[in-house]
Design an enzyme around this catalytic site. Structure first.
Site, PDB file in Angstrom:
ATOM      1  N   ARG A  84       9.269   0.021  15.986  1.00  0.00           N
ATOM      2  CA  ARG A  84       9.730   1.397  16.122  1.00  0.00           C
ATOM      3  C   ARG A  84       8.506   2.302  16.181  1.00  0.00           C
ATOM      4  O   ARG A  84       7.718   2.347  15.239  1.00  0.00           O
ATOM      5  CB  ARG A  84      10.614   1.776  14.937  1.00  0.00           C
ATOM      6  CG  ARG A  84      10.989   3.240  14.925  1.00  0.00           C
ATOM      7  CD  ARG A  84      11.925   3.623  13.770  1.00  0.00           C
ATOM      8  NE  ARG A  84      12.205   5.049  13.842  1.00  0.00           N
ATOM      9  CZ  ARG A  84      11.921   5.920  12.871  1.00  0.00           C
ATOM     10  NH1 ARG A  84      11.388   5.533  11.732  1.00  0.00           N
ATOM     11  NH2 ARG A  84      12.182   7.199  13.035  1.00  0.00           N
ATOM     12  N   HIS A 129       9.357  12.668  16.486  1.00  0.00           N
ATOM     13  CA  HIS A 129       8.965  12.454  15.087  1.00  0.00           C
ATOM     14  C   HIS A 129       7.977  13.548  14.687  1.00  0.00           C
ATOM     15  O   HIS A 129       6.799  13.302  14.457  1.00  0.00           O
ATOM     16  CB  HIS A 129       8.360  11.052  14.907  1.00  0.00           C
ATOM     17  CG  HIS A 129       8.276  10.570  13.477  1.00  0.00           C
ATOM     18  ND1 HIS A 129       8.800   9.360  13.056  1.00  0.00           N
ATOM     19  CD2 HIS A 129       7.724  11.118  12.377  1.00  0.00           C
ATOM     20  CE1 HIS A 129       8.565   9.194  11.759  1.00  0.00           C
ATOM     21  NE2 HIS A 129       7.907  10.248  11.319  1.00  0.00           N
ATOM     22  N   GLU A 174      14.540  12.232  10.940  1.00  0.00           N
ATOM     23  CA  GLU A 174      14.674  13.020   9.719  1.00  0.00           C
ATOM     24  C   GLU A 174      14.858  14.523   9.931  1.00  0.00           C
ATOM     25  O   GLU A 174      13.965  15.325   9.636  1.00  0.00           O
ATOM     26  CB  GLU A 174      13.473  12.773   8.796  1.00  0.00           C
ATOM     27  CG  GLU A 174      13.370  11.329   8.345  1.00  0.00           C
ATOM     28  CD  GLU A 174      12.320  11.110   7.262  1.00  0.00           C
ATOM     29  OE1 GLU A 174      11.474  11.994   7.057  1.00  0.00           O
ATOM     30  OE2 GLU A 174      12.356  10.060   6.618  1.00  0.00           O
ATOM     31  N   ASN A 313      16.407   6.258   7.022  1.00  0.00           N
ATOM     32  CA  ASN A 313      15.114   6.094   6.367  1.00  0.00           C
ATOM     33  C   ASN A 313      15.372   6.161   4.870  1.00  0.00           C
ATOM     34  O   ASN A 313      15.844   7.184   4.365  1.00  0.00           O
ATOM     35  CB  ASN A 313      14.137   7.210   6.760  1.00  0.00           C
ATOM     36  CG  ASN A 313      13.580   7.016   8.158  1.00  0.00           C
ATOM     37  OD1 ASN A 313      13.886   6.029   8.825  1.00  0.00           O
ATOM     38  ND2 ASN A 313      12.769   7.959   8.603  1.00  0.00           N
ATOM     39  N   TYR A 315      13.881   5.373   0.960  1.00  0.00           N
ATOM     40  CA  TYR A 315      12.706   5.072   0.152  1.00  0.00           C
ATOM     41  C   TYR A 315      12.986   4.931  -1.335  1.00  0.00           C
ATOM     42  O   TYR A 315      12.408   4.100  -2.011  1.00  0.00           O
ATOM     43  CB  TYR A 315      11.644   6.164   0.337  1.00  0.00           C
ATOM     44  CG  TYR A 315      10.911   6.056   1.660  1.00  0.00           C
ATOM     45  CD1 TYR A 315       9.746   5.324   1.767  1.00  0.00           C
ATOM     46  CD2 TYR A 315      11.411   6.673   2.799  1.00  0.00           C
ATOM     47  CE1 TYR A 315       9.074   5.208   2.976  1.00  0.00           C
ATOM     48  CE2 TYR A 315      10.749   6.560   4.017  1.00  0.00           C
ATOM     49  CZ  TYR A 315       9.571   5.818   4.097  1.00  0.00           C
ATOM     50  OH  TYR A 315       8.924   5.695   5.289  1.00  0.00           O
ATOM     51  N   GLU A 384      13.209   3.051   8.285  1.00  0.00           N
ATOM     52  CA  GLU A 384      11.973   3.131   7.493  1.00  0.00           C
ATOM     53  C   GLU A 384      12.281   2.743   6.065  1.00  0.00           C
ATOM     54  O   GLU A 384      13.345   3.092   5.534  1.00  0.00           O
ATOM     55  CB  GLU A 384      11.386   4.558   7.445  1.00  0.00           C
ATOM     56  CG  GLU A 384      10.647   4.999   8.668  1.00  0.00           C
ATOM     57  CD  GLU A 384      10.085   6.416   8.535  1.00  0.00           C
ATOM     58  OE1 GLU A 384       9.740   6.843   7.406  1.00  0.00           O
ATOM     59  OE2 GLU A 384       9.992   7.085   9.569  1.00  0.00           O
TER      60      GLU A 384
HETATM   61  C1  GBH Z   1       9.060   9.510   6.035  1.00  0.00           C
HETATM   62  O1  GBH Z   1       9.581  10.614   5.351  1.00  0.00           O
HETATM   63  C2  GBH Z   1       8.487   9.926   7.356  1.00  0.00           C
HETATM   64  O2  GBH Z   1       9.428   9.705   8.391  1.00  0.00           O
HETATM   65  C3  GBH Z   1       7.193   9.252   7.698  1.00  0.00           C
HETATM   66  O3  GBH Z   1       6.595   9.898   8.778  1.00  0.00           O
HETATM   67  C4  GBH Z   1       6.310   9.232   6.475  1.00  0.00           C
HETATM   68  O4  GBH Z   1       5.026   8.717   6.739  1.00  0.00           O
HETATM   69  C5  GBH Z   1       6.989   8.375   5.442  1.00  0.00           C
HETATM   70  O5  GBH Z   1       8.251   8.876   5.137  1.00  0.00           O
HETATM   71  C6  GBH Z   1       6.236   8.281   4.121  1.00  0.00           C
HETATM   72  O6  GBH Z   1       6.164   9.523   3.512  1.00  0.00           O
HETATM   73  O7  GBH Z   1       4.875  15.084  -1.347  1.00  0.00           O
HETATM   74  O8  GBH Z   1       6.366  15.909  -3.042  1.00  0.00           O
HETATM   75  O9  GBH Z   1       5.870  17.248  -1.090  1.00  0.00           O
HETATM   76  C7  GBH Z   1      10.158  10.319   4.096  1.00  0.00           C
HETATM   77  C8  GBH Z   1      10.678  11.566   3.418  1.00  0.00           C
HETATM   78  C9  GBH Z   1      10.065  13.769   2.759  1.00  0.00           C
HETATM   79  C10 GBH Z   1       9.012  11.928   1.724  1.00  0.00           C
HETATM   80  C11 GBH Z   1       8.959  14.690   2.289  1.00  0.00           C
HETATM   81  C12 GBH Z   1       7.914  12.838   1.229  1.00  0.00           C
HETATM   82  C13 GBH Z   1       7.316  15.068   0.596  1.00  0.00           C
HETATM   83  C14 GBH Z   1       7.447  15.181  -0.872  1.00  0.00           C
HETATM   84  N1  GBH Z   1       9.586  12.415   2.950  1.00  0.00           N
HETATM   85  N2  GBH Z   1       8.401  14.184   1.062  1.00  0.00           N
HETATM   86  S1  GBH Z   1       6.043  15.930  -1.629  1.00  0.00           S
END
Ligand code: GBH
Length: 489
Positions: A84, A129, A174, A313, A315, A384
């Site tokens: 992807r 993206h 996202e 996605n 996490y 993701e």
């Molecule tokens: C994904 O977002 C993205 O699609 C990708 O590009 C990115 O590299 C990957 O996750 C890893 O981060 O730092 O406390 O301000 C996941 C959702 C939303 C997670 C914004 C991090 C920031 C929180 N992201 N968030 S903070």
């Protein structure tokens, strides 16, 4: 009963698609080469470097623009079925508009796709993206109603040029992050424009969803018959569980889920369409901003059902407490309006290098079970999922290995429950520019040496473990790589 023999009996079906993911701005570099236009991250990182943890940018990043053959070689080493990646809008349309196509940009993605197909690695293409052409941001970006046409024109160029070989398209990565979080911590222009008021969040959501639906219908009506592929969207869906069984916590968790991802999933995947009902009611009591940006009946009907699959996605997870208010609001606009309740991970969940990321128990399964019930059993891909470590040579990344193994169990739980989960993309194939964290947080299966002009890539232990899972279709807890030298099987 946690013995490895028991777990080893659970296998991934042969047609389950394993892959890895990246995005254009985070890996490509070559920010101004061969006719590429400027995008909002070029602009932001150059003008507000203080917004990035290490003051860095994606000017060179992992230099995948010049290293794409090595990237495909890594995919072959891992033995994955799919990759992807995303298309840089300004690389193929330097002005943002479709009347001027950059042949060098088209050639780059053609080369990448052809290189992958030589080895039977299926491209899963994210059309957007986050790297909006700066020219379009100057015209208001997602807040300009014209956005829906700019995006449709761009999507047409993508389908026309790559759809003969690409069979899976993802319109947006996202929407929540685009409309609520984007660059929020860089003190930037983009942030101010997008987040100054809650209404901008809803307007952004509305335009993004109409643009998505337009691109989907374009694919459906003009390309699907001859190209035979699918088109969906990827939404970030972490798990938000009630901290306890108390009614306050249960209500608060539901409101949080709807505000986090329901806002974007409901209009496409629910039977009735539109923004989530309870969420709308809660807001309408507060003020009129959602009403201002709400969908017309026609728009609701236009957006509903416009996805062949639901890209998730995923996490992490948080526990939501209904009796405690969030004191400091992480997402300024929408959260203040909703007076979101406090949430935090459980203290016992292992923490990654990123402040927002913990390893929560079985959270893929919890998320997909919930979505499946809400949205009538759609086809899912995890687009993701991954774990961050701190900057450094983290080749023996046992904490990432633990995370991936836990994810595999949660995928298997989902498959056992009959959820239509078709594939899984690890984030990320390689270390890359981690947005406001710059290069201080690493998500790669491969380490990238950003001080080396060649941007040498080296497999981490997690790459070997992932490869073993992909090849043998089960999780072997006894497995340890006996050498750190990768080969192509
Ligand atoms: C994904 O977002 C993205 O699609 C990708 O590009 C990115 O590299 C990957 O996750 C890893 O981060 O730092 O406390 O301000 C996941 C959702 C939303 C997670 C914004 C991090 C920031 C929180 N992201 N968030 S903070």
């Amino acid at each position: 009963c946690f013995g490895s023999t028991v777990r080893q009996q659970r296998r991934f079906p042969d047609d389950f698609i394993f892959g890895a993911a990246t995005s254009s701005y985070q890996i490509e570099g070559a920010w101004n080469e061969d006719g590429k236009g400027e995008n909002i991250y070029d602009y932001e990182t150059h003008n507000y470097p203080e917004g990035i943890a290490d003051g860095s940018n994606g000017d060179i990043a992992a230099d995948s623009y010049h290293n794409y053959k090595r990237d495909v070689e890594m995919l072959r080493e891992l033995g994955v079925d799919a990759y992807r990646f995303s298309i840089s809008w300004a690389r193929i349309l330097p002005t943002g508009f479709a009347d001027e196509v950059n042949p060098a940009g088209i050639a780059y993605y053609n080369n990448l796709i052809d290189e992958m197909l030589k080895y039977n690695i299926a491209p899963l293409v994210t059309i957007y993206h986050w790297d909006l052409p700066k020219t379009l941001q100057d015209l208001g970006g997602f807040l300009n109603p014209e956005f829906v046409d700019w995006f449709e024109d761009y999507a047409r160029v993508v389908f026309e040029n790559f759809g003969d070989r690409v069979k899976k398209f993802i319109t947006f990565n996202e929407p929540r992050e685009i409309c609520i979080v984007t660059l929020m911590d860089t003190g930037s222009d983009v942030k101010d424009k997008l987040n100054s008021k809650a209404v901008t969040t809803y307007l952004c959501a509305k335009h993004l969803l109409v643009a998505h639906a337009k691109a989907y219908k374009l694919y459906d009506q003009e390309f699907r018959a001859k190209q035979g592929g699918e088109c969906g969207i990827t939404i970030s869906v972490n798990w938000f569980g009630a901290a306890t069984e108390s009614p306050e916590d249960i209500v608060a968790a539901e409101l949080r889920r709807q505000g986090e991802w329901g806002l974007f999933a409901h209009p496409i995947f629910s039977a009735e369409g539109g923004f989530p009902k309870e969420f709308g009611e809660a807001l309408i009591e507060k003020n009129a901003s959602l009403v201002l940006a709400d969908f017309t009946h026609e728009e609701k009907a236009f957006i509903r059902g416009t996805a062949d699959f639901f890209g998730v996605n995923h996490y992490t997870a948080s526990l939501v407490y209904g009796n405690k208010k969030q004191t400091e609001s992480f997402l300024p606009s929408i959260m203040d309006e909703l007076e979101y309740n406090y949430m935090e991970p459980d203290d016992n969940w292992p923490a990654a290098a990123s402040s927002w990321l913990t390893l929560a128990p079985d959270s893929i399964f919890k998320t997909l079970s919930h979505l499946r019930t809400l949205y009538n059993d759609p086809v899912f891909y995890i687009t993701e999922n991954g774990w961050s470590t701190k900057n450094g040579l983290d080749l023996f990344d046992d904490d990432r290995v633990r995370y991936y193994r836990a994810s595999m169990e949660s995928l298997l739980n989902s498959l056992d429950a009959g959820i239509k989960l078709k594939g899984y993309m690890a984030w990320s194939l390689m270390d890359n520019f981690e947005w406001s964290a710059g290069y201080t947080e690493r998500f790669g299966l491969y380490h990238v040496d950003f001080s080396d002009p060649a941007r040498t890539r080296t497999p981490k232990k997690s790459a070997f473990v992932y490869k073993h899972i992909v090849k043998h279709r089960y999780v072997d807890y006894e497995y340890e790589p006996d050498t750190m030298t990768m080969t192509i099987d």
